[in-house]
Enzyme design. Structure first.
Site, short mmCIF file in Angstrom:
data_model
loop_
_atom_site.label_atom_id
_atom_site.label_comp_id
_atom_site.label_asym_id
_atom_site.label_seq_id
_atom_site.Cartn_x
_atom_site.Cartn_y
_atom_site.Cartn_z
CB SER A 95 4.98 -18.77 18.51
OG SER A 95 4.88 -17.76 17.55
CG ASP B 122 -2.66 -18.40 16.15
OD1 ASP B 122 -2.54 -17.23 15.74
OD2 ASP B 122 -1.70 -19.17 16.32
CG HIS C 125 0.07 -17.22 18.70
ND1 HIS C 125 0.25 -17.97 17.56
CD2 HIS C 125 1.32 -16.82 19.08
CE1 HIS C 125 1.55 -18.02 17.27
NE2 HIS C 125 2.21 -17.35 18.18
#
Ligand SMILES: *[C@@H]1O[C@H](CO)[C@@H](O)[C@H](O)[C@H]1NC(C)=O
Ligand SMILES: *[C@@H]1O[C@H](CO)[C@@H](O)[C@H](O)[C@H]1NC(C)=O
Ligand SMILES: *[C@@H]1O[C@H](CO)[C@@H](O)[C@H](O)[C@H]1NC(C)=O
Ligand SMILES: *[C@@H]1O[C@H](CO)[C@@H](O)[C@H](O)[C@H]1NC(C)=O
Length: 513
Positions: free
Chosen positions: A153, A412, A492
């Site tokens: 991320s 995601d 994610h």
């Protein structure tokens, strides 16, 4: 690593020490043999992998790397929806030393001075680099290891900047940085990562997201009128035909534009909340430019999905396949790591308060939160410009022989994989632009880098619902020192839903060279 938890807290303690200290004292770091409600921690691992040092970063900004440690990569993980810990058979420590870093300062158990010092990306990078030198001064036997920086991320922003700091100072402070790995990271232009590609993503996840055909048709119509189809077409040429530009300033997210552009972090602070439910409302939300800018496909998709009726559980931008059985691991972390009986063996509670408690009551623990909102808003809100990540990567790969590994989870939506693929096809490394072969080589749960000859190209179009079975764990490409893996069935946080597949990935891709 031999001592995952022993090194865990180094981040906060070491930061205050200067690397110039002649004889660093490591006695302050205690080895942790077990934790409350947990199994004995594994002792030594495979000596064949002793030469690797992986450094893992969670994102946020401001999210603790204990998230990564306890959700699939470390030697322990939470048992279901409880705060009991069980041994994780897929611990990456089988493949070398693993260091989990809580930074920027203030993140996780680490502490920060006042006023808050990590006020922008440059400061975050400098502080990390100072800390790294201090770390190696304390643990010199690790400085000769092959170093692999890995992050998820927002850490996909930190890691390339940290890598650049390492190579820029290579002469004065040599570190064998072998690879960087970025998972579900904002590697590109925010317009590419969200606005341009969201329609294609919605189409690919139409059934899971329960999007009616007439709504999807409006997004497809926008992709055509906004010119996104053209861009996507160029990104699916292997090799690509040339630099891929994004015309105009869709959703005010195009880096290229002279007009004010936003960063991806802004996307969630200024929702216009149009709450569209019908096709007509979706269309006008996309086209009215007064709020989110022109061609606002991403904001509209967010607004539509968060208001759409008939959902039993909240829509999750992190994993569109999420249902009511999804466990809130951040709450588990917060309640477990806020406990005094956990903080004492971890050496987090100040020594004085522990000794003082010998006869009396337990010392007061410091509250732990998995993500710190002060750090988040400070770093995201920074006004200083930051080089886009895709502009840092080619130098690292081409001039410094650092392998670049990028992976994404198919579910995601915060950062969708089509965006990453577009950005990679637009990037030039080792003198050539993009991948020259389609990103369609299958990989498997226990083999993340099968050779082409063993597993010939095959189409994955006949897959219905993606689960990592015989059809593979995902698809990948590998050319000129860059790999890209798309994991089926993951959101994610890929390791959380696919720990076995990530384990193979770390072995076959990250530390494989
Ligand atoms: C978050 O970080 C700030 C700045 O260091 C600190 O003051 C605050 O206590 C932290 N919050 C939590 C919950 O850890
Ligand atoms: C491709 O790279 C060029 C040059 O860096 C940049 O201007 C453009 O915005 C990029 N396109 C995409 C789709 O990211
Ligand atoms: C997990 O436990 C919490 C607290 O006991 C509860 O509120 C939540 O619904 C549980 N989640 C699941 C997915 O079972
Ligand atoms: C690049 O790095 C790899 C190891 O990752 C090594 O085998 C190779 O010799 C290096 N190439 C150069 C030109 O340094």
């Amino acid at each position: 690593m031999r001592s995952v938890l022993r090194l865990l807290w180094a981040g906060s303690s070491l930061l205050s020490l200067s690397p110039a200290y002649a004889t660093p004292d490591v006695s302050q770091f205690k080895k942790v043999d077990s934790l409350p409600d947990g199994p004995a921690l594994p002792p030594t691992e495979d000596p064949a992998y002793d030469d690797n040092l992986m450094i893992w970063f969670n994102g946020g900004p401001g999210c603790s790397s204990l998230i990564g440690l306890t959700t699939g990569s470390g030697p322990i993980s939470f048992e279901g929806n409880s705060t009991r810990l069980v041994a994780n058979p897929y611990a990456w420590s089988k493949f070398g030393h693993v260091l989990y870093m809580d930074q920027p300062v203030g993140t996780g158990y680490s502490t920060a001075s006042e006023p808050y010092p990590a006020i922008d990306n440059d400061r975050v990078t400098t502080q990390f680099y100072d800390w790294l030198q201090s770390f190696f001064a304390h643990f010199p036997h690790l400085q000769s290891k092959q170093v692999h920086l890995m992050g998820e991320s927002w850490a996909g922003i930190y890691v390339p900047h940290f890598a650049s700091a390492i190579v820029d100072n290579q002469d004065s402070f040599p570190i064998k940085l072998r690879s960087i790995t970025l998972g579900d990271a904002p590697v590109g232009n925010p317009a590419a990562m969200s606005t341009v590609t969201i329609g294609k993503f919605l189409e690919s996840q139409q059934s899971i997201l329960q999007i009616p055909n007439d709504i999807l048709a409006v997004f497809k119509e926008a992709d055509e009128t906004c010119g996104f189809d053209d861009i996507l077409e160029q990104a699916t040429q292997f090799p690509p035909g040339g630099s891929i530009s994004i015309p105009g300033n869709p959703e005010i997210l195009n880096y290229k534009s002279r007009r004010r552009s936003r960063d991806l972090g802004d996307m969630f602070t200024g929702s216009c909340n149009t709450q569209p439910t019908t096709a007509e409302e979706v269309r006008s939300s996309i086209t009215q430019s007064s709020c989110s800018g022109p061609c606002a496909t991403f904001s509209t998709a967010m607004d539509y999905l968060t208001t759409a009726a008939g959902r039993q559980c909240d829509f999750s931008i992190y994993d569109v396949s999420q249902d009511c059985s999804t466990i809130d691991s951040l709450s588990l972390l917060a309640s477990y790591f806020s406990r005094a009986d956990v903080q004492i063996p971890l050496n987090v509670l100040p020594f004085s308060s522990v000794t003082a408690s010998n006869s009396a009551s337990q010392p007061t623990p410091s509250p732990f939160s998995a993500c710190n909102s002060t750090v988040l808003s400070t770093v995201l809100g920074s006004q200083s410009p930051r080089a886009p990540i895709y502009s840092l990567l080619p130098t690292l790969v081409t001039s410094h022989n650092i392998s670049l590994h990028i992976f994404f989870g198919e579910y995601d939506m915060l950062l969708n994989h089509y965006g990453a693929e577009l950005v990679l096809q637009n990037m030039t490394w080792h003198g050539t632009q993009g991948f020259s072969h389609p990103i369609n080589r299958p990989f498997y749960p226990d083999n993340a880098a099968p050779s082409v000859s063993r597993y010939p190209h095959s189409s994955s179009n006949n897959r219905k619902r993606n689960s990592p079975t015989a059809s593979g764990a995902g698809r990948f490409a590998s050319e000129r020192g860059v790999t890209y893996h798309l994991f089926w069935g993951a959101g994610h946080n890929v390791m959380a839903s696919r720990p076995r597949e990530m384990f193979a990935y770390v072995r076959d891709v990250v530390v494989a060279g």
